[in-house]
Design an enzyme around this catalytic site. Sequence first.
Site, PDB file in Angstrom:
ATOM      1  N   GLY A  52      23.903  95.793  10.869  1.00 29.62           N
ATOM      2  CA  GLY A  52      24.045  94.629  10.463  1.00 29.62           C
ATOM      3  C   GLY A  52      23.194  93.460  11.208  1.00 29.62           C
ATOM      4  O   GLY A  52      23.095  92.438  10.895  1.00 29.62           O
ATOM      5  N   TRP A  54      20.158  93.026  11.218  1.00 30.23           N
ATOM      6  CA  TRP A  54      18.992  92.310  10.384  1.00 30.23           C
ATOM      7  C   TRP A  54      19.697  91.315   9.508  1.00 30.23           C
ATOM      8  O   TRP A  54      19.055  90.045   9.352  1.00 30.23           O
ATOM      9  CB  TRP A  54      18.178  93.186   9.275  1.00 30.23           C
ATOM     10  N   ASP A  72      24.332  99.823   2.188  1.00 31.91           N
ATOM     11  CA  ASP A  72      24.067 100.875   3.186  1.00 31.91           C
ATOM     12  C   ASP A  72      25.268 101.824   2.674  1.00 31.91           C
ATOM     13  O   ASP A  72      26.084 101.678   2.310  1.00 31.91           O
ATOM     14  CB  ASP A  72      24.332 100.503   4.682  1.00 31.91           C
ATOM     15  N   ASP A 112      14.956  98.782   6.278  1.00 27.95           N
ATOM     16  CA  ASP A 112      14.960  99.509   7.497  1.00 27.95           C
ATOM     17  C   ASP A 112      15.627 100.746   7.357  1.00 27.95           C
ATOM     18  O   ASP A 112      15.808 101.466   8.240  1.00 27.95           O
ATOM     19  CB  ASP A 112      15.758  98.627   8.524  1.00 27.95           C
ATOM     20  N   LYS A 152      10.450  99.858   6.189  1.00 33.52           N
ATOM     21  CA  LYS A 152      10.052 100.874   7.369  1.00 33.52           C
ATOM     22  C   LYS A 152       9.451 102.095   6.756  1.00 33.52           C
ATOM     23  O   LYS A 152      10.160 102.723   5.585  1.00 33.52           O
ATOM     24  CB  LYS A 152      11.186 101.083   8.140  1.00 33.52           C
TER      25      LYS A 152
HETATM   26  C1  LIG Z   1      18.101 102.203  11.298  1.00 29.79           C
HETATM   27  S1  LIG Z   1      19.278 101.936  10.178  1.00 29.79           S
HETATM   28  C2  LIG Z   1      19.442 100.144  10.010  1.00 29.79           C
HETATM   29  C3  LIG Z   1      19.643  99.257  11.106  1.00 29.79           C
HETATM   30  C4  LIG Z   1      19.661  97.694  10.537  1.00 29.79           C
HETATM   31  N1  LIG Z   1      18.403  97.310  10.059  1.00 29.79           N
HETATM   32  C5  LIG Z   1      20.113  96.869  11.570  1.00 29.79           C
HETATM   33  O1  LIG Z   1      19.521  96.201  11.932  1.00 29.79           O
HETATM   34  O2  LIG Z   1      21.354  96.997  11.908  1.00 29.79           O
HETATM   35  C6  LIG Z   1      19.034 102.750   8.851  1.00 29.79           C
HETATM   36  C7  LIG Z   1      20.098 102.716   7.688  1.00 29.79           C
HETATM   37  O3  LIG Z   1      19.724 103.293   6.697  1.00 29.79           O
HETATM   38  C8  LIG Z   1      20.830 103.858   6.069  1.00 29.79           C
HETATM   39  N2  LIG Z   1      20.295 104.647   4.656  1.00 29.79           N
HETATM   40  C9  LIG Z   1      19.495 105.742   4.832  1.00 29.79           C
HETATM   41  N3  LIG Z   1      19.512 106.316   3.330  1.00 29.79           N
HETATM   42  C10 LIG Z   1      20.205 105.472   2.730  1.00 29.79           C
HETATM   43  C11 LIG Z   1      20.405 105.304   1.164  1.00 29.79           C
HETATM   44  N4  LIG Z   1      19.806 106.434   0.474  1.00 29.79           N
HETATM   45  N5  LIG Z   1      21.060 104.192   0.641  1.00 29.79           N
HETATM   46  C12 LIG Z   1      21.559 103.469   1.535  1.00 29.79           C
HETATM   47  N6  LIG Z   1      21.302 103.505   2.874  1.00 29.79           N
HETATM   48  C13 LIG Z   1      20.499 104.176   3.576  1.00 29.79           C
HETATM   49  C14 LIG Z   1      21.446 104.642   7.001  1.00 29.79           C
HETATM   50  O4  LIG Z   1      22.903 104.945   6.519  1.00 29.79           O
HETATM   51  C15 LIG Z   1      21.148 103.721   8.279  1.00 29.79           C
HETATM   52  O5  LIG Z   1      22.348 102.805   8.551  1.00 29.79           O
END
Ligand SMILES: C[S@@+](CC[C@H](N)C(=O)[O-])C[C@H]1O[C@@H](n2cnc3c(N)ncnc32)[C@H](O)[C@@H]1O
Length: 209
Positions: A52, A54, A72, A112, A152
């Site tokens: 969370g 971002w 997410d 992200d 990303k």
């Molecule tokens: C690097 S983290 C994001 C961090 C976030 N931007 C923050 O600042 O807190 C990447 C996230 O992408 C989510 N994710 C990956 N594949 C996904 C999908 N198909 N649908 C939804 N979320 C996904 C993962 O569950 C993970 O929590």
Amino acid sequence: MGDKKNRHDPNYLRAKRENFAGRAIYKLEEIDKRFRLIKPGARVLDLGCWPGSWLQYAVKRAGTDATLVGVDLKAVELALPSNVKTFVGDVNKLKLDKMVERFGRFDVVLSDMAPNTTGNKDFDIPVSEDLFLRALDIATGCSRIGGHFCAKVFQGARFHELIREVERRYQQAKPYRSAHTRKQSREQYIIGRGLKANVARDANPIADS
Ligand SMILES: C[S@@+](CC[C@H](N)C(=O)[O-])C[C@H]1O[C@@H](n2cnc3c(N)ncnc32)[C@H](O)[C@@H]1O
């Protein structure tokens, strides 16, 4: 990242000290300062929003009149202001027409998202590229004309093709590597500014539901 590695990561420690949910906040802050994506009152969609940080940054920038929506696979457990809504879901199953019906068209779509990395780049990179393309399709289908995009991707063979695809849909497309990204990482961001009118018109969210 394991706890042991975290203890030596200055951004992790700084985020903890400043009460942010994760170190990723400093990447968005850096990108937003450079590309001016989030304005006061903006409608922002954040794909892959857990834990969370971002959303914490975006709501600080956009303010209490803004609308922020996060999606997410994992539930965000953070206490966030009431104009931030988070949903548990897979972006591949997101109903774009329902999103637009409920929240209106977004000014900014952020992603992200990253796969659960296996350490095998032949597997991780294509999954990351697919997530990027899905984020781009969602942005195209849910943004207003002139809206912005930032997502990303792990840099691999299709990197330049992905930039060209953003270029086709937005007035401006730029790759950006954050100063906060670890040296050994293939992480890049691609930023699109100004969704083209013909692209926004052609995107048909109804067909996606
Ligand atoms: C690097 S983290 C994001 C961090 C976030 N931007 C923050 O600042 O807190 C990447 C996230 O992408 C989510 N994710 C990956 N594949 C996904 C999908 N198909 N649908 C939804 N979320 C996904 C993962 O569950 C993970 O929590």
